[in-house]
Design a protein around this motif. Sequence first.
Motif, PDB file in Angstrom:
ATOM      1  N   ARG A  96      -0.083  -0.083  -9.233  1.00  0.00           N
ATOM      2  CA  ARG A  96       0.330  -0.715 -10.476  1.00  0.00           C
ATOM      3  C   ARG A  96       1.349  -1.819 -10.202  1.00  0.00           C
ATOM      4  NH1 ARG A  96      -2.859   1.046 -14.429  1.00  0.00           N
ATOM      5  NH2 ARG A  96      -1.266   0.912 -16.041  1.00  0.00           N
ATOM      6  N   HIS A  97       1.445  -2.769 -11.152  1.00  0.00           N
ATOM      7  CA  HIS A  97       2.552  -3.704 -11.153  1.00  0.00           C
ATOM      8  C   HIS A  97       3.812  -2.965 -11.607  1.00  0.00           C
ATOM      9  CE1 HIS A  97       0.054  -7.261 -10.561  1.00  0.00           C
ATOM     10  NE2 HIS A  97      -0.787  -6.763 -11.441  1.00  0.00           N
ATOM     11  N   HIS A  98       4.978  -3.458 -11.172  1.00  0.00           N
ATOM     12  CA  HIS A  98       6.236  -2.808 -11.547  1.00  0.00           C
ATOM     13  C   HIS A  98       6.415  -2.752 -13.058  1.00  0.00           C
ATOM     14  CE1 HIS A  98       7.962  -2.231  -7.590  1.00  0.00           C
ATOM     15  NE2 HIS A  98       7.663  -3.470  -7.262  1.00  0.00           N
ATOM     16  N   SER A  99       5.955  -3.777 -13.773  1.00  0.00           N
ATOM     17  CA  SER A  99       6.193  -3.841 -15.212  1.00  0.00           C
ATOM     18  C   SER A  99       4.982  -3.399 -16.016  1.00  0.00           C
ATOM     19  CB  SER A  99       6.574  -5.272 -15.613  1.00  0.00           C
ATOM     20  OG  SER A  99       5.586  -6.190 -15.200  1.00  0.00           O
ATOM     21  N   GLN A 100       4.036  -2.751 -15.372  1.00  0.00           N
ATOM     22  CA  GLN A 100       2.806  -2.335 -16.036  1.00  0.00           C
ATOM     23  C   GLN A 100       2.942  -0.891 -16.504  1.00  0.00           C
ATOM     24  OE1 GLN A 100      -0.615  -2.824 -13.554  1.00  0.00           O
ATOM     25  NE2 GLN A 100      -2.041  -2.904 -15.253  1.00  0.00           N
ATOM     26  N   SER A 101       2.991  -0.693 -17.814  1.00  0.00           N
ATOM     27  CA  SER A 101       3.156   0.651 -18.351  1.00  0.00           C
ATOM     28  C   SER A 101       1.906   1.480 -18.080  1.00  0.00           C
ATOM     29  CB  SER A 101       3.452   0.596 -19.848  1.00  0.00           C
ATOM     30  OG  SER A 101       2.379  -0.027 -20.529  1.00  0.00           O
ATOM     31  N   ALA A 135       0.791  -1.209   0.000  1.00  0.00           N
ATOM     32  CA  ALA A 135       0.000   0.000   0.000  1.00  0.00           C
ATOM     33  C   ALA A 135       0.833   1.274   0.000  1.00  0.00           C
ATOM     34  CB  ALA A 135      -0.909  -0.009   1.234  1.00  0.00           C
ATOM     35  N   LEU A 136       0.611   2.083  -1.028  1.00  0.00           N
ATOM     36  CA  LEU A 136       1.292   3.357  -1.203  1.00  0.00           C
ATOM     37  C   LEU A 136       2.800   3.209  -1.241  1.00  0.00           C
ATOM     38  CD1 LEU A 136      -0.499   6.199   0.734  1.00  0.00           C
ATOM     39  CD2 LEU A 136      -0.049   5.999  -1.686  1.00  0.00           C
ATOM     40  N   GLY A 137       3.286   2.024  -1.565  1.00  0.00           N
ATOM     41  CA  GLY A 137       4.714   1.865  -1.741  1.00  0.00           C
ATOM     42  C   GLY A 137       5.457   1.474  -0.492  1.00  0.00           C
ATOM     43  N   HIS A 138       4.828   1.466   0.670  1.00  0.00           N
ATOM     44  CA  HIS A 138       5.497   1.040   1.889  1.00  0.00           C
ATOM     45  C   HIS A 138       5.422  -0.476   2.007  1.00  0.00           C
ATOM     46  CE1 HIS A 138       5.885   5.085   3.411  1.00  0.00           C
ATOM     47  NE2 HIS A 138       4.621   5.295   3.185  1.00  0.00           N
ATOM     48  N   GLU A 139       6.545  -1.121   2.222  1.00  0.00           N
ATOM     49  CA  GLU A 139       6.524  -2.561   2.441  1.00  0.00           C
ATOM     50  C   GLU A 139       5.852  -2.812   3.790  1.00  0.00           C
ATOM     51  OE1 GLU A 139       6.985  -6.196   0.928  1.00  0.00           O
ATOM     52  OE2 GLU A 139       7.729  -4.381  -0.014  1.00  0.00           O
ATOM     53  N   ASN A 174       2.420   3.350  -8.065  1.00  0.00           N
ATOM     54  CA  ASN A 174       1.104   3.892  -8.383  1.00  0.00           C
ATOM     55  C   ASN A 174       1.248   4.938  -9.473  1.00  0.00           C
ATOM     56  OD1 ASN A 174       1.014   6.713  -7.192  1.00  0.00           O
ATOM     57  ND2 ASN A 174       1.497   5.572  -5.330  1.00  0.00           N
ATOM     58  N   VAL A 175       0.159   5.213 -10.172  1.00  0.00           N
ATOM     59  CA  VAL A 175       0.237   6.024 -11.384  1.00  0.00           C
ATOM     60  C   VAL A 175       0.620   7.470 -11.084  1.00  0.00           C
ATOM     61  CG1 VAL A 175      -1.367   4.587 -12.684  1.00  0.00           C
ATOM     62  CG2 VAL A 175      -2.258   6.502 -11.350  1.00  0.00           C
ATOM     63  N   VAL A 176       0.277   7.973  -9.898  1.00  0.00           N
ATOM     64  CA  VAL A 176       0.618   9.357  -9.576  1.00  0.00           C
ATOM     65  C   VAL A 176       2.093   9.454  -9.183  1.00  0.00           C
ATOM     66  CG1 VAL A 176       0.070  11.355  -8.154  1.00  0.00           C
ATOM     67  CG2 VAL A 176      -1.751   9.788  -8.832  1.00  0.00           C
ATOM     68  N   LEU A 177       2.549   8.573  -8.309  1.00  0.00           N
ATOM     69  CA  LEU A 177       3.942   8.605  -7.880  1.00  0.00           C
ATOM     70  C   LEU A 177       4.887   8.389  -9.061  1.00  0.00           C
ATOM     71  CD1 LEU A 177       6.067   8.737  -5.631  1.00  0.00           C
ATOM     72  CD2 LEU A 177       5.762   6.286  -5.318  1.00  0.00           C
ATOM     73  N   ALA A 178       4.548   7.452  -9.951  1.00  0.00           N
ATOM     74  CA  ALA A 178       5.401   7.191 -11.108  1.00  0.00           C
ATOM     75  C   ALA A 178       5.535   8.444 -11.969  1.00  0.00           C
ATOM     76  CB  ALA A 178       4.836   6.035 -11.930  1.00  0.00           C
ATOM     77  N   GLN A 179       4.430   9.157 -12.167  1.00  0.00           N
ATOM     78  CA  GLN A 179       4.493  10.360 -12.993  1.00  0.00           C
ATOM     79  C   GLN A 179       5.110  11.535 -12.244  1.00  0.00           C
ATOM     80  OE1 GLN A 179       1.131  10.893 -15.940  1.00  0.00           O
ATOM     81  NE2 GLN A 179       0.254   9.212 -14.746  1.00  0.00           N
ATOM     82  N   LEU A 180       5.058  11.523 -10.909  1.00  0.00           N
ATOM     83  CA  LEU A 180       5.770  12.529 -10.132  1.00  0.00           C
ATOM     84  C   LEU A 180       7.277  12.320 -10.289  1.00  0.00           C
ATOM     85  CD1 LEU A 180       4.749  13.828  -6.645  1.00  0.00           C
ATOM     86  CD2 LEU A 180       7.144  13.406  -7.149  1.00  0.00           C
ATOM     87  N   HIS A 181       7.716  11.054 -10.237  1.00  0.00           N
ATOM     88  CA  HIS A 181       9.130  10.751 -10.474  1.00  0.00           C
ATOM     89  C   HIS A 181       9.527  11.204 -11.887  1.00  0.00           C
ATOM     90  CE1 HIS A 181      12.820   8.210  -9.757  1.00  0.00           C
ATOM     91  NE2 HIS A 181      12.883   8.408 -11.067  1.00  0.00           N
ATOM     92  N   LEU A 182       8.669  10.909 -12.864  1.00  0.00           N
ATOM     93  CA  LEU A 182       8.938  11.314 -14.234  1.00  0.00           C
ATOM     94  C   LEU A 182       9.035  12.837 -14.341  1.00  0.00           C
ATOM     95  CD1 LEU A 182       9.148  10.492 -17.274  1.00  0.00           C
ATOM     96  CD2 LEU A 182       6.653  10.670 -17.368  1.00  0.00           C
ATOM     97  N   ALA A 183       8.185  13.542 -13.601  1.00  0.00           N
ATOM     98  CA  ALA A 183       8.213  15.005 -13.634  1.00  0.00           C
ATOM     99  C   ALA A 183       9.532  15.537 -13.081  1.00  0.00           C
ATOM    100  CB  ALA A 183       7.038  15.566 -12.836  1.00  0.00           C
TER     101      ALA A 183
END
Length: 565
Positions: free
Chosen positions: A391-396, A113-117, A272-281
């Motif tokens: 998201r899955h790690h490999s899910q675009s 959840a939310l990236g926390h193990e 998650n889709v927001v965090l991934a795009q925040l990293h991209l930003a």
Amino acid sequence: MPSSYEITGSLLEVNSDAPLVGLLVEAYAVDAPQDRRLGGTLTDANGAFSLTVNEPLDPSSPPTIRFTAYIDGRSEVIHQTDPFTVESSPYDLGRLRIVPRTPEPAVPAYSAALGHELPDASAPSHSPLPFPRRFDALPAHQPPDEMLEHLGEPDGPMSERKSLWAENSYDSPNLPAGFTFFAQFLIHDLTYDLVQQASVDRLRKREQHGTSSLRLQSLYGPGPEMAPHLYAFYDHNHFSGRLLDSPAGTKQDLPRNRQGRALIADPRNTENVVLAQLHLALLRFHNHVVDLVASSGDHGRALFDQAKQQVRWHYQWALVHDFLPQIAGPEAVTDALERERRVEAPPTLPLEVAQGVLRYVYSQVRLKYRINEDATVSLVPADDTSDTLLRHHSQSIPSRLAIDWPRFFALGDTPTQPSKLIDTKITPAFLNLPLVEDPRPARRSVAVRFFLQGKRAGLPSGEDVARALGKRRTLPNTSVLRKLGLRATPLLYYVLAEAEHQYQESHDDQLGPVGGQLLADAVIRLLRADPQSYLNAHPNFRPASELTSADGSFGVGELVTGGTT
């Protein structure tokens, strides 16, 4: 001409027609000198997939495609079609029957959840943790497990369903939804070195200044020499100074390899889709800064180092002047800046902050987020076709889920969705995680698991920490705790409860006196201990005018958008 097209189909086991779940499927263009990856996704619970290719479909020159299926996350090809021509969208490959070794069903990332193990709810008390304690002399709070289970159980006192407030009162009056995900990015940045030490210590290039830092290691990794796959090189040799970006025309997805894995330093930032795009930003913020400083005449590594320094200072500025004042309170930040002027020993993130404060972010999570004008994502699947945050790690990430950042930060005239309040209430989805394997319902609650991990680690009670800081010793409205038999308050619950009480008194949604001071002190100490932080190396630093908003302001929103909104 549409800017993208879709390839659909389903994968079934040849003899039984059983769906093959969680397989990585990819499309490659075969009309290039070598196969060129166009996109990838995973098969769902019915073995079906819908793969979006973010390129125009030109009927006059239809693309020739090869379709490949892998076992999720591995390089083993289990099916590959002959080349075919795509002339219309969606192009349906139909039901493909395959004779592979049937893979394990893919497990969605809800348990992370939310990236926390999630901690092991039954971890032994002697399990070592990498965080030092700030308050060594305080006794550990050791209530019976059963009391902690009742406090955080599904439909217990912490469930939003139990609140007596009106439903709309859960929305924060001052914190935009983007702060939830920036906090997650911050947590990953603070713990990046610790995770690396635990997982790939033999390859890690140690930084000089402690095991926690605010130097964007989760963005830069160990640098272009040790992690060249994260960086853009020309002609295989010339270093551009830039981080590797997605192919031209891809607005919303991270750069990926043939297996669909994101080419970034910290894979936790793909969950998650927001965090991934925040990293991209932030990746693109660095590349934008490279363009701004290139006029200095530097190139290669010198250009990269100059840009990285500027990006780190802008990031640290946004933390000190925007994020911390809004989360911890302006007074807590001012006091920390004055109190933490001299830091001699390289510090690391205190246990009390890592496990007692930063998990406040779970109370902010919404069940749904509006991604853009046309797309909404849910925290957990509403049905077989709904888009989910995790998201899955490999899910675009498909183009339909491209983030409209003014919906997450106060930028421009677009309505900004709020986060949920920092309070003792957590969405029921986190209090009953569906894929956590434990027969006891209470142990499937993220709150219970955090309480138990804090107990095993020896966290002191909230009252003891408040006393040590000279703050209020007891909280109002603790009847819920007393009914459960708790004579003292778990530190995490104390932090949430004092924030809730503060909101009821002042309508300011932020951490209370204890949580605010703990967080502000930890961040400022880390910056004071780093001779390369802007507080030490350039105390008069101000954000570049090219990166600020029209009114000259700079905060987390401008960091994410590069001042271009």
